[in-house]
Design an enzyme around this catalytic site. Structure first.
Site, short mmCIF file in Angstrom:
data_model
loop_
_atom_site.label_atom_id
_atom_site.label_comp_id
_atom_site.label_asym_id
_atom_site.label_seq_id
_atom_site.Cartn_x
_atom_site.Cartn_y
_atom_site.Cartn_z
CD GLU A 116 -2.92 -1.30 0.26
OE1 GLU A 116 -2.91 -0.48 -0.68
OE2 GLU A 116 -3.73 -2.23 0.34
CG HIS A 139 -4.54 0.17 5.73
ND1 HIS A 139 -5.91 0.32 5.57
CD2 HIS A 139 -4.26 -1.08 5.26
CE1 HIS A 139 -6.41 -0.78 5.03
NE2 HIS A 139 -5.43 -1.65 4.84
CG HIS A 141 -7.73 -5.00 7.60
ND1 HIS A 141 -7.06 -6.15 7.18
CD2 HIS A 141 -7.39 -4.02 6.71
CE1 HIS A 141 -6.35 -5.88 6.10
NE2 HIS A 141 -6.51 -4.59 5.79
CD GLU A 169 -14.83 12.89 25.74
OE1 GLU A 169 -13.81 12.26 25.47
OE2 GLU A 169 -15.09 13.35 26.86
CG HIS A 210 -9.45 -3.10 2.51
ND1 HIS A 210 -8.70 -3.42 1.40
CD2 HIS A 210 -8.58 -3.11 3.55
CE1 HIS A 210 -7.45 -3.64 1.77
NE2 HIS A 210 -7.35 -3.46 3.06
P1 13P Z 1 0.80 -5.45 3.12
O1 13P Z 1 1.16 -6.74 3.83
O2 13P Z 1 1.35 -5.40 1.73
O3 13P Z 1 1.15 -4.26 3.94
O4 13P Z 1 -0.78 -5.46 2.92
C1 13P Z 1 -1.64 -5.55 4.01
C2 13P Z 1 -2.93 -4.85 3.77
O5 13P Z 1 -3.63 -4.55 4.72
C3 13P Z 1 -3.33 -4.52 2.39
O6 13P Z 1 -4.36 -3.58 2.37
ZN ZN Z 2 -5.61 -3.66 4.20
#
Ligand code: 13P
Ligand code: ZN
Length: 270
Positions: A116, A139, A141, A169, A210
């Site tokens: 990413e 980033h 999940h 808050e 995602h």
């Molecule tokens: P990477 O292992 O390449 O960082 O990918 C993980 C991920 O969350 C892709 O969106």
């Molecule tokens: Zn991801």
């Protein structure tokens, strides 16, 4: 040269990754982080004249040419970063207008930066224009925000208003709101450019089906932003199917705006 394994920025990165894993936000290799470093800071721990490997990035980002980043590796598990930082993390410097990442430390098993990287670098460039102190793009999940993208409209105003109402808050922590990208293939320059576009107006970008991106001046700030959004999404999912007897009104959100001294995103309150 100081010992990289004792660098405060490396310690903080590993702590953040470990904490994110503990929160259940980073299953397997899920998630990635990039942390912008000053040249002076990096030069205390690496020889900036010794490039270990030059790795093509597949995109260009001239504004970031010569900038140093500590980044997570592709395919690496956040839960393991504390044990094998020298393979799971890398310190890179962008060169050739961003088309090359010069590896100065890490990725010792021959690995490379996160898939990413386009979204991270393009988002850094976008956020630095809005907030010159921005250092982090993160980033992951998180379960509830991810679940929410299956059952809630992806309209950004509506999405933001729902989250603001879940906890008193929220509007203080993310008055700029939450931007939302409809599903796109991840790891591409296209999703990178789309994410950066969304980063112009908010520090949080949700990737439907995602996960989430957060930006901040330091790791704590980016982590705390995501933590707050994720908590709000959790409350939403707990109550979404139940009769709503009470709610936070726009009037109350406006009182909070004044009380906290923040400015809610223009046009997001009725
Ligand atoms: P990477 O292992 O390449 O960082 O990918 C993980 C991920 O969350 C892709 O969106
Ligand atoms: Zn991801």
């Amino acid at each position: 040269m100081k010992d990289m394994l004792k660098a405060p920025f490396l310690t903080e990165m590993i702590r953040t990754q470990t904490n994110m894993y503990a929160h259940g936000w980073d299953e397997r290799n899920g998630g990635n982080i990039s942390l912008l470093l000053d040249e002076k800071e990096a030069a205390e721990y690496v020889n900036v004249n010794k490039v270990i490997r030059a790795i093509p990035t597949g995109f260009s980002q001239p504004e970031l040419n010569g900038k140093y980043f500590l980044v997570t590796g592709t395919g690496k598990y956040f839960k393991n970063a504390q044990y094998t930082p020298e393979t799971d993390l890398g310190l890179i410097r962008l060169a050739d207008g961003g088309q090359t990442a010069e590896l100065l430390w890490g990725f010792e098993d021959g690995g490379r930066f996160t898939s990413e990287l386009p979204a991270h670098m393009m988002s850094h460039a976008a956020r630095l224009k809005v907030c010159p102190e921005n250092r982090v793009v993160l980033h992951c999940h998180p379960t509830n925000i991810l679940a929410m993208t299956f059952v809630h409209t992806l309209d950004e105003r509506e999405f933001t208003r729902t989250l603001w109402r879940m906890c008193t808050e929220c509007i203080m922590v993310f008055p700029d709101g939450v931007n939302v990208l409809p599903w796109m293939l991840c790891g591409t320059n296209e999703i990178g450019a789309a994410t950066a576009e969304k980063m112009k107006t908010a520090r949080i970008v949700v990737w439907a089906q995602h996960g989430i991106y957060g930006a901040g001046r330091d790791l704590d700030e980016a982590f705390g932003l995501i933590e707050t959004v994720e908590k709000a999404a959790e409350v939403y999912l707990k109550i979404a199917h139940l009769p709503r007897l009470n709610t936070l009104t726009d009037e109350q959100l406006k009182i909070m705006e004044k009380g906290y001294g923040v400015k809610a995103r223009e046009g997001y309150l009725d």
